[in-house]
Design a protein around this motif. Structure first.
Motif, mmCIF file in Angstrom:
data_model
loop_
_atom_site.group_PDB
_atom_site.id
_atom_site.type_symbol
_atom_site.label_atom_id
_atom_site.label_comp_id
_atom_site.label_asym_id
_atom_site.label_seq_id
_atom_site.Cartn_x
_atom_site.Cartn_y
_atom_site.Cartn_z
ATOM 1 N N TRP A 675 9.505 126.535 -54.146
ATOM 2 C CA TRP A 675 9.842 127.372 -53.041
ATOM 3 C C TRP A 675 11.007 126.652 -52.285
ATOM 4 C CZ3 TRP A 675 8.045 132.294 -53.612
ATOM 5 C CH2 TRP A 675 6.765 132.288 -53.947
ATOM 6 N N ARG A 676 12.247 127.622 -52.118
ATOM 7 C CA ARG A 676 12.946 126.874 -50.972
ATOM 8 C C ARG A 676 12.590 127.372 -49.800
ATOM 9 N NH1 ARG A 676 17.852 125.928 -52.833
ATOM 10 N NH2 ARG A 676 18.946 126.417 -50.482
ATOM 11 N N SER A 677 13.302 126.474 -48.680
ATOM 12 C CA SER A 677 12.754 126.363 -47.541
ATOM 13 C C SER A 677 13.592 127.168 -46.279
ATOM 14 C CB SER A 677 12.565 125.110 -47.078
ATOM 15 O OG SER A 677 13.828 124.171 -47.025
ATOM 16 N N THR A 678 13.342 127.298 -45.235
ATOM 17 C CA THR A 678 14.139 128.093 -44.252
ATOM 18 C C THR A 678 15.516 127.176 -43.604
ATOM 19 O OG1 THR A 678 12.489 127.466 -42.474
ATOM 20 C CG2 THR A 678 12.410 129.427 -43.571
ATOM 21 N N ALA A 679 15.258 125.938 -43.784
ATOM 22 C CA ALA A 679 16.326 125.073 -43.392
ATOM 23 C C ALA A 679 17.067 123.962 -44.317
ATOM 24 C CB ALA A 679 15.876 124.133 -42.182
ATOM 25 N N GLN A 680 16.538 124.600 -45.728
ATOM 26 C CA GLN A 680 17.266 123.731 -46.780
ATOM 27 C C GLN A 680 18.730 123.701 -47.126
ATOM 28 O OE1 GLN A 680 15.042 124.331 -50.287
ATOM 29 N NE2 GLN A 680 16.057 122.736 -51.659
ATOM 30 N N THR A 681 19.211 124.816 -46.757
ATOM 31 C CA THR A 681 20.761 125.043 -46.973
ATOM 32 C C THR A 681 21.464 124.045 -45.959
ATOM 33 O OG1 THR A 681 20.551 127.148 -47.933
ATOM 34 C CG2 THR A 681 22.709 126.528 -47.105
ATOM 35 N N GLN A 682 21.014 124.405 -44.777
ATOM 36 C CA GLN A 682 21.431 123.880 -43.421
ATOM 37 C C GLN A 682 21.640 122.214 -43.595
ATOM 38 O OE1 GLN A 682 19.418 126.081 -43.698
ATOM 39 N NE2 GLN A 682 19.654 127.514 -41.902
ATOM 40 N N PHE A 683 20.630 121.600 -44.132
ATOM 41 C CA PHE A 683 20.470 120.111 -44.131
ATOM 42 C C PHE A 683 20.856 119.703 -45.421
ATOM 43 C CE2 PHE A 683 17.694 120.862 -40.380
ATOM 44 C CZ PHE A 683 18.142 119.913 -39.490
ATOM 45 N N ILE A 684 21.580 120.381 -46.280
ATOM 46 C CA ILE A 684 22.189 119.764 -47.458
ATOM 47 C C ILE A 684 23.194 118.480 -46.978
ATOM 48 C CG2 ILE A 684 23.531 120.117 -49.438
ATOM 49 C CD1 ILE A 684 22.206 122.832 -49.980
ATOM 50 N N GLY A 685 23.021 117.434 -47.721
ATOM 51 C CA GLY A 685 24.029 116.514 -47.406
ATOM 52 C C GLY A 685 23.945 115.453 -45.983
ATOM 53 N N PHE A 686 23.050 116.156 -45.156
ATOM 54 C CA PHE A 686 22.834 115.556 -43.862
ATOM 55 C C PHE A 686 22.007 114.046 -43.998
ATOM 56 C CE2 PHE A 686 20.954 114.842 -39.563
ATOM 57 C CZ PHE A 686 22.148 115.341 -38.738
ATOM 58 N N PRO A 687 22.725 113.081 -43.526
ATOM 59 C CA PRO A 687 22.442 111.718 -43.872
ATOM 60 C C PRO A 687 20.913 111.243 -43.143
ATOM 61 C CG PRO A 687 23.957 111.563 -42.120
ATOM 62 C CD PRO A 687 23.757 113.161 -42.499
ATOM 63 N N ILE A 688 20.601 111.970 -41.997
ATOM 64 C CA ILE A 688 19.373 111.608 -41.313
ATOM 65 C C ILE A 688 18.220 112.267 -41.942
ATOM 66 C CG2 ILE A 688 18.203 111.357 -39.140
ATOM 67 C CD1 ILE A 688 20.908 109.845 -39.528
ATOM 68 N N GLU A 689 17.036 111.656 -42.182
ATOM 69 C CA GLU A 689 15.872 112.652 -42.751
ATOM 70 C C GLU A 689 14.907 113.173 -41.410
ATOM 71 O OE1 GLU A 689 14.002 110.673 -46.424
ATOM 72 O OE2 GLU A 689 13.668 109.332 -44.851
ATOM 73 N N VAL A 690 15.139 114.608 -41.524
ATOM 74 C CA VAL A 690 14.838 115.216 -40.336
ATOM 75 C C VAL A 690 13.273 115.884 -40.626
ATOM 76 C CG1 VAL A 690 15.294 117.160 -38.540
ATOM 77 C CG2 VAL A 690 17.097 115.766 -39.594
ATOM 78 N N VAL A 691 12.568 115.911 -39.574
ATOM 79 C CA VAL A 691 11.215 116.830 -39.854
ATOM 80 C C VAL A 691 11.378 117.822 -38.795
ATOM 81 C CG1 VAL A 691 8.804 116.758 -39.425
ATOM 82 C CG2 VAL A 691 10.022 114.517 -40.533
ATOM 83 N N CYS A 692 11.120 119.216 -39.368
ATOM 84 C CA CYS A 692 11.527 120.264 -38.528
ATOM 85 C C CYS A 692 10.597 121.540 -38.697
ATOM 86 C CB CYS A 692 12.839 120.557 -38.635
ATOM 87 S SG CYS A 692 13.244 121.375 -40.088
ATOM 88 N N LYS A 693 10.888 122.430 -37.719
ATOM 89 C CA LYS A 693 10.380 123.745 -38.056
ATOM 90 C C LYS A 693 11.331 124.998 -37.360
ATOM 91 C CE LYS A 693 7.501 126.900 -39.657
ATOM 92 N NZ LYS A 693 8.884 127.904 -39.919
ATOM 93 N N THR A 694 11.518 125.838 -38.135
ATOM 94 C CA THR A 694 12.383 126.860 -37.767
ATOM 95 C C THR A 694 11.444 128.197 -37.029
ATOM 96 O OG1 THR A 694 12.430 128.025 -39.805
ATOM 97 C CG2 THR A 694 14.381 126.637 -39.104
ATOM 98 N N GLY A 695 11.898 128.944 -36.275
ATOM 99 C CA GLY A 695 11.222 130.071 -35.497
ATOM 100 C C GLY A 695 11.819 131.113 -35.219
ATOM 101 N N THR A 696 11.633 132.250 -35.596
ATOM 102 C CA THR A 696 12.221 133.704 -34.951
ATOM 103 C C THR A 696 11.205 134.197 -34.274
ATOM 104 O OG1 THR A 696 13.881 133.456 -36.673
ATOM 105 C CG2 THR A 696 13.769 135.504 -35.471
ATOM 106 N N ALA A 697 11.288 134.538 -32.985
ATOM 107 C CA ALA A 697 10.014 135.055 -32.332
ATOM 108 C C ALA A 697 10.850 136.534 -31.767
ATOM 109 C CB ALA A 697 9.932 134.254 -30.988
ATOM 110 N N GLU A 698 9.803 137.514 -31.872
ATOM 111 C CA GLU A 698 10.002 138.716 -31.303
ATOM 112 C C GLU A 698 9.862 138.741 -29.839
ATOM 113 O OE1 GLU A 698 7.738 141.536 -33.366
ATOM 114 O OE2 GLU A 698 8.831 141.925 -35.251
ATOM 115 N N THR A 699 10.537 139.503 -29.178
ATOM 116 C CA THR A 699 10.515 139.782 -27.727
ATOM 117 C C THR A 699 9.933 141.252 -27.439
ATOM 118 O OG1 THR A 699 12.572 140.802 -27.536
ATOM 119 C CG2 THR A 699 12.599 138.330 -27.471
ATOM 120 N N GLY A 700 9.774 141.931 -28.428
ATOM 121 C CA GLY A 700 9.146 143.255 -28.217
ATOM 122 C C GLY A 700 10.258 144.276 -27.608
ATOM 123 N N TYR A 701 11.684 143.708 -27.536
ATOM 124 C CA TYR A 701 12.623 144.684 -27.057
ATOM 125 C C TYR A 701 13.588 144.931 -28.048
ATOM 126 C CZ TYR A 701 10.706 143.528 -22.389
ATOM 127 O OH TYR A 701 9.858 143.410 -21.227
#
Length: 780
Positions: A675-701
């Motif tokens: 499986w591809r991940s939600t931030a894989q494209t963004q960190f291609i070639g980034f020299p620092i190893e990052v541990v992360c989580k993305t989130g998109t939160a509904e507001t109800g509006y």
């Protein structure tokens, strides 16, 4: 011989003889003369007289009315006045100056017992002098009345009629009476004057400005006389009144050298707050200063504060007010009265010097502040530019916040909120800078800015004062709760993603594969794809009580204790929270679907960005830190008055559980074998190893207001031996994955990595399973 001595009238041994029988009697006057003639009495009498004279002279100086200490015959009068202390400086962690105090020369006038004619003549001369030397005449009259001198002289009030009436009827000023209908108001009566020209004539009469003066000359005199009149009680009691500021050294030298000519004139220095250009990027941390309120003055007057003082209104300026303020001093000053140059002059070396405020050093890195604020602002600008091309016509990014902290200490390296403000505007507005005054109106939501300010909230520190549904950034909490309760184990984390799925009578769908689901997923793949169905099922299996406890253990929904004012606590979804938030018994009942929603960071979950950053740091270290922005406070003598920071607290999560979650969060960057991940494209070639989580939160509006959901992102780096954590939000940011660029720029700046970072083009909505789909209840 002995008998001769005994019989002698003056015999040395004749002790018992009554000599009075042989002496003539003395009258009372001769006795007094005898006493007065005694040299010891004379010396004692002289000392007594001198003592009495000194006593009465001292008593006269101490207790007589002020006016009685000044007479036309006196030649010089020595008094004392309060001098303000410069406010302490504020520096960032690298010694970059953020806030300081700048001194400027001022001219005061003290009561020299001058009659109106003499005082008016001096005021006119001073007015021209101030103009010639380009200094600022201080007159509060300019807030209310203006006289336009020209070929045709015009008069105007600068406030509306209601404010003018309140001003003129003020019992501490003019105490005029409001007039009834039909009364003809003149400049000489006791009624309110709504005609500015009539009021000008009233002032001219009140201050006894001779008719020989032109209108321009009279206006110059009245401006200064009003300033004295406004502070008349202080003036009469010996406190000098400020009448000019920003005076050149040349002018100060002139009036000092000719002090016998300018009766009552005193010179001194005042201080104004100045913010460096770097302060703009850290404004919500730094705060700003303003006029002390009546409430604050009541609390602080016992500490030597004056009703005219400037105090911190927000941020560090407010939090460290008592350290920054300093202590006022006492300065002896001299004035000349009407005897002028021939009078005696008193020395003025005596007094108590003011103690400058302490220096406050912050943990903030100005360079990171600039990078983060600029990245957030650029992201919003690009999103708004693209809004016009959006076929859905949804409102897009408008505001946001970020926090970056040291994971081991809790020292906040950067904290930004946008829209922001320039703290210098509050200072410049006090000097009638038109642009600054307009900006302050916008900041405070005054008049036509009320609606736009209510949305922008430029003074609002969104990082600690706003709470957001965390969305998928909450999923590591659900995983930790499940692992600690052995619902899953690090060796066996498989759960099947089925779509659609019925959970407690509510139908949920996988956002990537709506009609089939992902199929079997382990924790790594579920975190990488941000699969809602996986974490919903995991949460229901674990139970809301364990999930809520785990959230609180990581500092979510509770105040962090950061050392700046305004922090809110947020809300953790729980059975108790639902009972508190609803009235009907049905709405208070907890359902499995509520657990499903809470498990993916929705429902009642709402946290501050600071809390999300603190929780991310805790995942990195298994310890909970107390965030702080104040490193230390140093007194003017170099002593340390305060040190920030405290020891982190062990959370106590088992190594196997927290390592499993860290590995899964790393897969958000790397993806998995399938499986591809939600931030894989963004960190291609980034020299620092990052541990992360993305989130998109509904507001109800989203559908009601036609706007996008909030985009969130959390991370720490490096993967091994972590140093920093970041949490950020972009309101209406569309999706969390696209906000990664802001964190990337902060990380690149922190690790001094020269990386050409560009935002990837994301064309699908949603990116992956990063948002909650519409919830459809089953029939019946």
């Amino acid at each position: 011989m002995a008998d001769d001595l005994k019989n002698n009238e003056f015999g040395a041994f004749d002790y018992h003889r009554d000599m009075s029988k042989d002496k003539p009697k003395e009258n009372i006057f001769s006795g007094i003369l005898k006493v007065i003639g005694n040299r010891y009495f004379d010396l004692g009498f002289i000392f007594t007289v001198f003592g009495i004279v000194i006593f009465f002279m001292t008593a006269s100086l101490q207790f007589s009315d002020y006016q009685n200490t000044i007479s036309v015959a006196s030649k010089g009068v020595s008094r004392q006045m309060t001098v303000n202390a410069p406010r302490g400086d504020i520096y960032d962690r690298n010694g970059i100056l953020l806030a300081s105090s700048s001194s400027y020369n001022v001219i005061y006038i003290a009561n020299a017992g001058l009659d109106d004619a003499t005082l008016n003549s001096e005021c006119l001369e001073l007015s021209y002098l101030f103009e010639d030397y380009n200094c600022t005449t201080v007159s509060s009259l300019d807030e209310y009345l203006k006289v336009n001198i020209g070929e045709t002289t015009t008069y105007e009030f600068l406030k509306d009629e209601e404010d003018i009436k309140l001003w003129q009827t003020d019992s501490n000023l003019f105490a005029l009476e409001d007039f009834a209908e039909g009364i003809i108001v003149t400049y000489s009566d006791r009624y309110v004057k709504t005609d500015p020209e009539v009021f000008f004539l009233y002032l001219r009469r009140k201050f006894d400005v001779d008719t020989s003066y032109s209108v321009d000359e009279a206006y110059r005199i009245i401006r200064l006389r009003y300033q004295i009149f406004k502070d008349n009680w202080m003036f009469q009691k010996g406190t000098p009144v400020e009448i000019a500021s920003d005076c050149s050294d040349e002018l100060i030298s002139l009036v000092t050298e000719q002090n016998y000519h300018y009766a009552g004139i005193v010179t001194g220095k005042e201080y104004t707050r100045t913010y460096s250009p770097w302060a703009l990027y850290a404004c919500h941390v730094l705060g700003y200063v303003g006029q002390i309120s009546q409430e604050s003055f009541a609390q602080l007057q016992d500490f030597g504060y004056l009703s005219t003082d400037m105090v911190g209104k927000s941020g560090v300026e407010a939090q460290m007010e008592r350290y920054l303020h300093g202590n006022s001093g006492i300065m002896a000053y001299n004035i000349w009265t009407q005897d002028g140059e021939e009078g005696a002059f008193f020395p003025s070396e005596y007094g108590v010097p003011a103690t400058p405020g302490a220096t406050v050093n912050l943990t903030i890195d100005s360079r990171l502040q600039e990078v983060g604020t600029t990245a957030l602002k650029d992201y919003i600008a690009e999103a708004q530019a693209a809004e016009a091309r959006d076929p859905k016509g949804y409102k897009t990014a408008s505001s946001g916040a970020f926090v970056m902290m040291n994971v081991n200490t809790g020292a906040v390296l950067a904290m930004g909120s946008y829209p922001n403000y320039d703290p210098n505007d509050f200072i410049l507005a006090n000097y009638d800078d038109p642009q600054a005054k307009e900006q302050v109106k916008y900041y405070l939501g005054i008049d036509e800015y009320e609606d736009i300010t209510a949305e922008d909230l430029p003074l609002w520190n969104r990082a600690i004062m706003s709470m957001y549904a965390p969305g998928s950034t909450f999923k590591p909490i659900t995983a930790l709760a499940a692992l600690e309760e052995n619902v899953i184990t690090p060796a066996n984390t498989w759960i099947r993603c089925e779509s659609p799925i019925d959970i407690g009578g509510w139908i949920f769908r996988c956002l990537e594969y709506r009609y089939s689901g992902h199929g079997p997923l382990n924790l790594d793949s579920a975190m990488a794809t941000s699969c809602n169905i996986y974490f919903m099922r995991l949460g229901v299996m674990t139970g809301i009580d364990y999930i809520s406890r785990m959230a609180i253990k990581f500092g979510l929904g509770v105040k962090s204790g950061i050392d700046i004012p305004g922090e809110i606590s947020g809300v953790v979804a729980s059975r108790e929270t639902k009972r508190l938030l609803h009235e009907s018994e049905y709405d208070r009942t907890w359902f499995p679907a509520n657990t499903a929603q809470s498990s993916i960071g929705q429902f009642d979950n709402c946290f501050t960005i600071l809390q999300l950053c603190r929780y991310t740091a805790a995942v990195a270290t298994n310890k909970l830190v107390t965030p702080y922005v104040i490193d230390n406070v140093v007194a003017s003598d170099g002593s340390i008055l305060y040190r920030g920071g405290s020891e982190p607290v062990d959370i106590g999560i088992s190594d196997s559980s927290i390592d499993a979650v860290r590995r899964a969060m790393r897969c958000v960057v790397t993806g998995t074998s399938r499986w591809r991940s939600t931030a894989q494209t963004q960190f291609i070639g980034f020299p620092i190893e990052v541990v992360c989580k993305t989130g998109t939160a509904e507001t109800g509006y989203e559908e009601i207001r036609k706007e996008y959901s909030n985009g969130l992102f959390i991370c720490y780096a490096p993967k091994d031996d972590p140093e920093v954590a970041i949490a950020l939000v972009v309101e209406r940011g569309e999706w969390g994955a696209s906000t990664v660029i802001i964190a990337q720029k902060l990380l690149a700046a922190y690790f001094n990595t020269n990386t050409n970072i560009q935002a990837p083009i994301i064309s699908s909505y949603p990116v992956n399973g990063d948002v909650l789909d519409s919830i459809t209840p089953t029939a019946g």
